[in-house]
Write an enzyme that holds these catalytic residues in place. Structure first.
Site, PDB file in Angstrom:
ATOM      1  N   CYS A  31       0.852  -1.189   0.000  1.00 48.52           N
ATOM      2  CA  CYS A  31       0.000   0.000   0.000  1.00 48.52           C
ATOM      3  C   CYS A  31       0.890   1.243   0.000  1.00 48.52           C
ATOM      4  O   CYS A  31       1.692   1.441   0.916  1.00 48.52           O
ATOM      5  CB  CYS A  31      -0.914   0.001   1.223  1.00 48.52           C
TER       6      CYS A  31
ATOM      7  N   CYS B 245       0.561   3.453   3.112  1.00 46.67           N
ATOM      8  CA  CYS B 245       1.224   2.862   4.278  1.00 46.67           C
ATOM      9  C   CYS B 245       2.725   3.118   4.199  1.00 46.67           C
ATOM     10  O   CYS B 245       3.368   3.424   5.215  1.00 46.67           O
ATOM     11  CB  CYS B 245       0.952   1.364   4.349  1.00 46.67           C
TER      12      CYS B 245
ATOM     13  N   ASP C  57      -0.542  16.411  -2.429  1.00 46.46           N
ATOM     14  CA  ASP C  57      -0.842  15.463  -3.501  1.00 46.46           C
ATOM     15  C   ASP C  57       0.193  15.626  -4.611  1.00 46.46           C
ATOM     16  O   ASP C  57       0.574  16.743  -4.976  1.00 46.46           O
ATOM     17  CB  ASP C  57      -2.258  15.721  -4.042  1.00 46.46           C
TER      18      ASP C  57
ATOM     19  N   HIS D 199      -3.788   1.462   8.460  1.00 46.08           N
ATOM     20  CA  HIS D 199      -4.459   1.196   7.186  1.00 46.08           C
ATOM     21  C   HIS D 199      -5.952   0.920   7.355  1.00 46.08           C
ATOM     22  O   HIS D 199      -6.360   0.057   8.121  1.00 46.08           O
ATOM     23  CB  HIS D 199      -3.806  -0.010   6.492  1.00 46.08           C
TER      24      HIS D 199
ATOM     25  N   ASN E 270     -13.056   9.650  -1.790  1.00 46.15           N
ATOM     26  CA  ASN E 270     -13.662   8.793  -2.812  1.00 46.15           C
ATOM     27  C   ASN E 270     -13.689   7.360  -2.298  1.00 46.15           C
ATOM     28  O   ASN E 270     -12.713   6.880  -1.723  1.00 46.15           O
ATOM     29  CB  ASN E 270     -12.848   8.867  -4.112  1.00 46.15           C
TER      30      ASN E 270
ATOM     31  N   GLY F  82     -13.900   7.203  -8.203  1.00 42.46           N
ATOM     32  CA  GLY F  82     -12.635   7.893  -8.406  1.00 42.46           C
ATOM     33  C   GLY F  82     -11.529   7.494  -7.448  1.00 42.46           C
ATOM     34  O   GLY F  82     -10.459   8.104  -7.454  1.00 42.46           O
TER      35      GLY F  82
ATOM     36  N   HIS G  99      -6.276   3.251   0.497  1.00 41.22           N
ATOM     37  CA  HIS G  99      -5.950   3.559   1.900  1.00 41.22           C
ATOM     38  C   HIS G  99      -6.718   4.848   2.177  1.00 41.22           C
ATOM     39  O   HIS G  99      -6.537   5.835   1.447  1.00 41.22           O
ATOM     40  CB  HIS G  99      -4.432   3.750   2.048  1.00 41.22           C
TER      41      HIS G  99
ATOM     42  N   HIS H 264      -8.198   8.249   2.684  1.00 39.94           N
ATOM     43  CA  HIS H 264      -7.578   9.577   2.626  1.00 39.94           C
ATOM     44  C   HIS H 264      -8.633  10.619   2.335  1.00 39.94           C
ATOM     45  O   HIS H 264      -9.626  10.345   1.667  1.00 39.94           O
ATOM     46  CB  HIS H 264      -6.462   9.635   1.573  1.00 39.94           C
TER      47      HIS H 264
ATOM     48  N   HIS I 205      -9.031  14.391   0.703  1.00 41.54           N
ATOM     49  CA  HIS I 205      -8.425  15.455  -0.091  1.00 41.54           C
ATOM     50  C   HIS I 205      -8.866  16.802   0.488  1.00 41.54           C
ATOM     51  O   HIS I 205     -10.061  16.995   0.750  1.00 41.54           O
ATOM     52  CB  HIS I 205      -8.940  15.413  -1.532  1.00 41.54           C
TER      53      HIS I 205
HETATM   54  P1  AMP Z   1      -8.039   8.969  -5.011  1.00 42.49           P
HETATM   55  O1  AMP Z   1      -8.023   8.980  -6.525  1.00 42.49           O
HETATM   56  O2  AMP Z   1      -9.208   9.661  -4.381  1.00 42.49           O
HETATM   57  O3  AMP Z   1      -7.822   7.565  -4.487  1.00 42.49           O
HETATM   58  O4  AMP Z   1      -6.789   9.851  -4.578  1.00 42.49           O
HETATM   59  C1  AMP Z   1      -5.489   9.362  -4.603  1.00 42.49           C
HETATM   60  C2  AMP Z   1      -4.593  10.569  -4.716  1.00 42.49           C
HETATM   61  O5  AMP Z   1      -3.301  10.176  -4.332  1.00 42.49           O
HETATM   62  C3  AMP Z   1      -4.495  11.152  -6.140  1.00 42.49           C
HETATM   63  O6  AMP Z   1      -4.918  12.509  -6.128  1.00 42.49           O
HETATM   64  C4  AMP Z   1      -3.007  11.007  -6.470  1.00 42.49           C
HETATM   65  O7  AMP Z   1      -2.500  12.095  -7.210  1.00 42.49           O
HETATM   66  C5  AMP Z   1      -2.388  10.921  -5.097  1.00 42.49           C
HETATM   67  N1  AMP Z   1      -1.116  10.216  -5.010  1.00 42.49           N
HETATM   68  C6  AMP Z   1      -0.815   8.993  -5.531  1.00 42.49           C
HETATM   69  N2  AMP Z   1       0.442   8.663  -5.237  1.00 42.49           N
HETATM   70  C7  AMP Z   1       0.942   9.689  -4.483  1.00 42.49           C
HETATM   71  C8  AMP Z   1       2.207   9.942  -3.873  1.00 42.49           C
HETATM   72  N3  AMP Z   1       3.232   9.077  -3.950  1.00 42.49           N
HETATM   73  N4  AMP Z   1       2.367  11.112  -3.200  1.00 42.49           N
HETATM   74  C9  AMP Z   1       1.357  11.989  -3.107  1.00 42.49           C
HETATM   75  N5  AMP Z   1       0.148  11.811  -3.659  1.00 42.49           N
HETATM   76  C10 AMP Z   1      -0.050  10.677  -4.344  1.00 42.49           C
HETATM   77 ZN    ZN Z   2      -2.333   1.502   3.576  1.00 50.27          ZN
END
Ligand code: AMP
Ligand code: ZN
Length: 110
Positions: free
Chosen positions: A3, A6, A29, A45, A84, A90, A95, A97, A99
């Protein structure tokens, strides 16, 4: 478990950290969708908001306290908080999160 968030929480993958404590981490992001685009995650997680239960929901309240703190420190008065759940909504990282999006006029919900 493979993950990416994680690994970020464990410091195994670098991130641009905004805030960290024992329970949560906030970082920029990697592909910002707005001038301010920060992600706030629990360090433990959970695959998404469908995993929230009475056993673990305290961390979600804490995340919203952290969101209020971070945005106040940034002077970000107006912003959107999004989570999401599921691919068709989306979600691309499984994991939990949240936004934080701001710094421009945000249109529409979907
Ligand atoms: P979601 O599409 O709602 O699952 O959001 C996942 C978010 O994680 C997206 O906006 C990606 O741009 C962001 N993301 C993916 N990998 C990384 C990373 N290594 N560092 C920072 N953001 C990331
Ligand atoms: Zn995780």
């Amino acid at each position: 478990m493979d993950c990416i968030f994680c690994k970020i929480a464990a410091g195994e993958i670098p991130s641009k950290k905004v805030y960290e404590d024992d329970l949560v981490l906030a970082f920029h992001d990697i592909q910002p969708a707005a001038p301010t685009h920060i992600l706030v995650i629990p360090k433990a997680h959970l695959s998404g908001c469908g995993d929230i239960t009475s056993e673990n929901s305290a961390v979600v309240a804490h995340i919203f306290e952290v969101i209020a703190k971070i945005t106040a420190e940034l002077g970000l008065a107006d912003y959107r908080v999004v989570t999401n759940k599921g691919e068709s909504a989306g979600q691309s990282v499984f994991h939990l999160h949240f936004h934080i999006l701001g710094g421009k006029t945000l249109k529409g919900m979907c």
